[in-house]
Design an enzyme around this catalytic site. Structure first.
Site, PDB file in Angstrom:
ATOM      1  N   ILE A  69      71.403  81.832  36.033  1.00 38.62           N
ATOM      2  CA  ILE A  69      71.011  82.684  37.168  1.00 38.62           C
ATOM      3  C   ILE A  69      71.423  81.954  38.447  1.00 38.62           C
ATOM      4  O   ILE A  69      70.834  80.937  38.812  1.00 38.62           O
ATOM      5  CB  ILE A  69      69.516  83.052  37.115  1.00 38.62           C
ATOM      6  CG1 ILE A  69      69.279  83.831  35.806  1.00 38.62           C
ATOM      7  CG2 ILE A  69      69.092  83.820  38.377  1.00 38.62           C
ATOM      8  CD1 ILE A  69      68.186  84.825  35.731  1.00 38.62           C
ATOM      9  N   GLY A  70      72.500  82.432  39.019  1.00 41.00           N
ATOM     10  CA  GLY A  70      72.966  81.903  40.305  1.00 41.00           C
ATOM     11  C   GLY A  70      73.909  80.709  40.318  1.00 41.00           C
ATOM     12  O   GLY A  70      74.231  80.234  41.399  1.00 41.00           O
ATOM     13  N   SER A  88      80.439  80.619  40.868  1.00 42.78           N
ATOM     14  CA  SER A  88      81.166  80.251  42.092  1.00 42.78           C
ATOM     15  C   SER A  88      81.124  81.357  43.147  1.00 42.78           C
ATOM     16  O   SER A  88      81.296  81.081  44.328  1.00 42.78           O
ATOM     17  CB  SER A  88      82.618  79.953  41.742  1.00 42.78           C
ATOM     18  OG  SER A  88      83.199  81.086  41.121  1.00 42.78           O
ATOM     19  N   CYS A 102      78.463  83.556  43.279  1.00 44.51           N
ATOM     20  CA  CYS A 102      77.076  84.051  43.334  1.00 44.51           C
ATOM     21  C   CYS A 102      76.391  83.651  44.623  1.00 44.51           C
ATOM     22  O   CYS A 102      76.553  82.523  45.082  1.00 44.51           O
ATOM     23  CB  CYS A 102      76.240  83.451  42.209  1.00 44.51           C
ATOM     24  SG  CYS A 102      76.852  83.760  40.588  1.00 44.51           S
ATOM     25  N   GLY A 135      78.565  80.437  33.844  1.00 47.03           N
ATOM     26  CA  GLY A 135      78.761  80.247  35.279  1.00 47.03           C
ATOM     27  C   GLY A 135      78.626  78.812  35.747  1.00 47.03           C
ATOM     28  O   GLY A 135      77.957  77.983  35.115  1.00 47.03           O
ATOM     29  N   TYR A 174      89.328  87.256  43.441  1.00 47.03           N
ATOM     30  CA  TYR A 174      88.192  86.996  42.543  1.00 47.03           C
ATOM     31  C   TYR A 174      86.932  87.404  43.288  1.00 47.03           C
ATOM     32  O   TYR A 174      86.732  86.999  44.437  1.00 47.03           O
ATOM     33  CB  TYR A 174      88.146  85.511  42.163  1.00 47.03           C
ATOM     34  CG  TYR A 174      87.000  85.160  41.220  1.00 47.03           C
ATOM     35  CD1 TYR A 174      86.692  85.980  40.128  1.00 47.03           C
ATOM     36  CD2 TYR A 174      86.226  84.014  41.424  1.00 47.03           C
ATOM     37  CE1 TYR A 174      85.650  85.666  39.278  1.00 47.03           C
ATOM     38  CE2 TYR A 174      85.186  83.688  40.564  1.00 47.03           C
ATOM     39  CZ  TYR A 174      84.909  84.514  39.500  1.00 47.03           C
ATOM     40  OH  TYR A 174      83.871  84.219  38.640  1.00 47.03           O
ATOM     41  N   ARG A 231      73.438  96.138  37.679  1.00 49.33           N
ATOM     42  CA  ARG A 231      73.325  94.718  37.296  1.00 49.33           C
ATOM     43  C   ARG A 231      72.282  94.038  38.195  1.00 49.33           C
ATOM     44  O   ARG A 231      71.582  93.138  37.786  1.00 49.33           O
ATOM     45  CB  ARG A 231      74.684  94.045  37.460  1.00 49.33           C
ATOM     46  CG  ARG A 231      74.758  92.665  36.834  1.00 49.33           C
ATOM     47  CD  ARG A 231      76.178  92.098  36.897  1.00 49.33           C
ATOM     48  NE  ARG A 231      76.353  91.023  35.948  1.00 49.33           N
ATOM     49  CZ  ARG A 231      76.086  89.760  36.189  1.00 49.33           C
ATOM     50  NH1 ARG A 231      75.630  89.406  37.371  1.00 49.33           N
ATOM     51  NH2 ARG A 231      76.255  88.836  35.269  1.00 49.33           N
ATOM     52  N   GLU A 238      81.889  58.501  43.704  1.00 55.42           N
ATOM     53  CA  GLU A 238      82.714  57.515  42.997  1.00 55.42           C
ATOM     54  C   GLU A 238      83.498  58.181  41.851  1.00 55.42           C
ATOM     55  O   GLU A 238      84.592  57.755  41.498  1.00 55.42           O
ATOM     56  CB  GLU A 238      81.797  56.428  42.427  1.00 55.42           C
ATOM     57  CG  GLU A 238      82.504  55.301  41.714  1.00 55.42           C
ATOM     58  CD  GLU A 238      81.500  54.360  41.058  1.00 55.42           C
ATOM     59  OE1 GLU A 238      81.392  53.219  41.486  1.00 55.42           O
ATOM     60  OE2 GLU A 238      80.818  54.808  40.101  1.00 55.42           O
TER      61      GLU A 238
HETATM   62  P1  XMP Z   1      81.935  81.192  37.650  1.00 57.52           P
HETATM   63  O1  XMP Z   1      81.273  80.001  38.265  1.00 57.52           O
HETATM   64  O2  XMP Z   1      82.594  80.881  36.361  1.00 57.52           O
HETATM   65  O3  XMP Z   1      80.736  82.208  37.335  1.00 57.52           O
HETATM   66  O4  XMP Z   1      82.858  81.854  38.611  1.00 57.52           O
HETATM   67  C1  XMP Z   1      80.937  83.428  36.693  1.00 57.52           C
HETATM   68  C2  XMP Z   1      79.609  84.073  36.348  1.00 57.52           C
HETATM   69  O5  XMP Z   1      78.877  84.423  37.524  1.00 57.52           O
HETATM   70  C3  XMP Z   1      78.030  85.556  37.259  1.00 57.52           C
HETATM   71  N1  XMP Z   1      78.275  86.528  38.304  1.00 57.52           N
HETATM   72  C4  XMP Z   1      77.512  86.685  39.388  1.00 57.52           C
HETATM   73  N2  XMP Z   1      76.336  86.121  39.738  1.00 57.52           N
HETATM   74  N3  XMP Z   1      76.360  87.356  41.749  1.00 57.52           N
HETATM   75  C5  XMP Z   1      75.747  86.465  40.928  1.00 57.52           C
HETATM   76  O6  XMP Z   1      74.656  85.974  41.255  1.00 57.52           O
HETATM   77  C6  XMP Z   1      77.529  87.975  41.465  1.00 57.52           C
HETATM   78  O7  XMP Z   1      78.056  88.766  42.245  1.00 57.52           O
HETATM   79  C7  XMP Z   1      78.117  87.638  40.209  1.00 57.52           C
HETATM   80  N4  XMP Z   1      79.238  88.073  39.581  1.00 57.52           N
HETATM   81  C8  XMP Z   1      79.302  87.372  38.423  1.00 57.52           C
HETATM   82  C9  XMP Z   1      78.393  86.059  35.883  1.00 57.52           C
HETATM   83  O8  XMP Z   1      77.379  85.626  34.999  1.00 57.52           O
HETATM   84  C10 XMP Z   1      79.733  85.379  35.615  1.00 57.52           C
HETATM   85  O9  XMP Z   1      80.004  85.213  34.237  1.00 57.52           O
END
Ligand code: XMP
Length: 495
Positions: free
Chosen positions: A299-300, A303, A305, A339, A385, A404, A475
């Site tokens: 949750i959160g 990148s 989010c 995530g 992205y 969602r 480091e």
């Molecule tokens: P990364 O870090 O790999 O994360 O780019 C991808 C994951 O982020 C979630 N996701 C979101 N979470 N707001 C959020 O809080 C968003 O708009 C959002 N879009 C995607 C999702 O779980 C994804 O796999």
């Protein structure tokens, strides 16, 4: 006591708070096994799953992921019909039997047969008379006679002894038959009638991906996302052949969603993943309410989010994964750490704290296979992205982002009524997925070698962590130089 809320609060940790400690090891990275469970009933050969996001996973990405041994989750920001079509594209992408067979008649002229081959870009044609294969003619047969006998009939020059196969012939058997008989194409015959054709080239192409993950019928594995209450979509995806269906919602620890997951599971054959969650309590509640096949944790941390900033809610990702894994492992439910992963070392850390696999968005966005066009900015290539909770995603496509994040928008002025939990941007163009995966898996295998783990479950048992400080992390990164040659596994591109 309110003050206890702070004083007794646990600490939460993420990737940069720890390093894995090198241990005694006789494991070489090349000998490491990365096979893992992605859901109760499905294994994948590398522990990487691409995110259900509209700038990450459609059929092309899902095919590339399955070829490399991972899994793609087709996003749901499109109509049910469109998503079903994406699932089918993956499932039929490698169909060996070409069903729309291009044929010629024995009464056609050599000239006509040659025109058909040119137009259809094929190098041979079954010769069919009233649905029955009576011969086969190839460019090789035609070439020497094109000037002298172009008006003569195919019947006179075709090879009459045609080697055919049945629909049930496996690719391996077909290859043996083709080699033994020195032929390049095998018409598929049912009740004496032609129903398709298999070419050696297609069989050999299939063998180029030895690590690919397939279902029982030899088709690529594919997953697809559905909304928490969208039973209609889940059932349609199931019927289309999705192996795994993922309930895709920002906060799955809700009685209404658990109830819906139970119903979904009862109505589909596919495995059911539920997420996202970030605590052991959520895992307990879901497992006790629905017979699910896997968790997606995070949750959160993503990148793109902004949930942790906009809502002030979240659990740092290593703590989240380990808390869910503690509960899930007791019930044999696989965990996907979703995530926040930026480097291959993060994949290793996620697995070491109990993840069976990881889900990646930004690492796969910007590849050749992700949806969208390459744009050039400041002389460098990028691809879009965006978060599924960003304004663009919530108002574009089928508006999947809105449910969602539990938002309902009625009437005009949609933008003004939405509270985004994600942002939109670009990431550097990275080339093909297989190159990204090669680096990610290379790093993971190196890590497993350092930790003395020859497979994923040994990583759970053996990997040990050391907690580090900010200066420890400083480091850890390259320092005190200007990088001149960017490494493929350590991007430094900034806009
Ligand atoms: P990364 O870090 O790999 O994360 O780019 C991808 C994951 O982020 C979630 N996701 C979101 N979470 N707001 C959020 O809080 C968003 O708009 C959002 N879009 C995607 C999702 O779980 C994804 O796999």
């Amino acid at each position: 006591m309110f003050s206890d809320k702070l004083n007794k609060a646990p600490e939460g940790y993420t990737f940069d708070d720890f390093l894995l400690v090198p241990s005694i090891s006789n494991i070489e990275p090349k000998d490491v096994e990365t096979k893992t469970k992605v859901s109760r009933n499905f294994n994948i050969n590398i522990p990487v799953v691409s995110s259900a996001m509209d700038t990450v996973t459609e059929a092309e990405m899902a095919i590339a992921m399955a070829q490399e041994g991972g899994l793609g989750v087709i996003h749901r920001n499109m109509t049910i019909k469109e998503q079903v079509a994406e699932v089918k594209k993956v499932k039929h992408s490698e169909d060996l039997t070409i069903k729309d067979v291009i044929t010629t008649s024995p009464e056609n002229s050599i000239y006509e047969a040659n025109v058909i081959m040119d137009m259809e870009e094929v190098s041979g044609l079954p010769v069919v008379d009233n649905g029955r294969v009576v011969g086969i003619i190839s460019r090789r047969d035609i070439k020497p006679i094109m000037n002298s006998d172009a008006q003569k009939k195919v019947r006179e020059f075709m090879t009459e002894e045609v080697v055919t196969i049945a629909e049930s012939t496996s690719p391996e058997e077909a290859l043996d038959i083709a080699y033994e008989n020195k032929v390049e194409r095998l018409p598929v015959v049912k009740d004496d009638r032609i129903v398709g054709i298999v070419t050696i080239r297609d069989i050999l192409e299939r063998k180029m991906h030895p690590n690919a993950v397939r279902d029982e019928d030899g088709r690529f594995l594919v997953a697809a996302a559905t909304g928490p209450f969208d039973l209609e979509r889940a059932m349609a995806l199931d019927q289309a052949g999705a192996d795994i269906i993922a309930i895709d919602v920002a906060h799955a620890h809700k009685p209404s969603i658990i109830k819906s997951a139970k119903k979904m599971k009862e109505n589909i054959n596919a495995d059911l993943l539920v997420g996202n969650i970030a605590t052991g309590e959520a895992a307990e509640a879901i497992i006790s309410g629905a017979d699910i096949d896997g968790f997606k944790v995070g949750i959160g941390p993503g990148s793109i989010c902004t949930t942790r900033i906009i809502a002030g809610v979240g659990v740092p990702q290593l703590t989240a994964i380990s808390s869910v894994a503690d509960v899930a492992k007791e019930h044999g439910v696989p965990v996907i750490g979703d995530g926040g992963l930026r480097y291959s070392g993060d994949v290793a850390k996620a697995i070491a704290v109990g993840a069976d696999s990881v889900m990646v968005g930004s690492l796969m966005a910007g590849t050749t296979e992700s949806p969208g066009e390459v744009v050039i900015m400041n002389g460098r290539k990028f691809k879009q992205y965006r978060g599924m909770g960003s304004l663009g995603a919530m108002t574009g496509g089928s508006g999947a982002g809105t449910d969602r994040y539990f938002q309902e928008v009625k009437g005009p002025m949609k933008h003004a009524k939405l509270v985004p939990e994600g942002v939109e941007g670009v990431v550097p163009f990275k080339g093909p997925v297989n190159e990204v995966i090669f680096q990610l898996m290379g790093g993971l295998k190196a890590s497993m070698g350092y930790c003395g783990a020859s497979n994923i479950s040994q990583m759970w048992e053996k990997a040990k962590f050391v907690r580090i400080t900010t200066s420890g992390m400083t480091e850890s990164h390259p320092h005190d130089l200007t990088i001149t040659n960017e490494s493929p596994n350590y991007p430094t591109t900034r806009l």
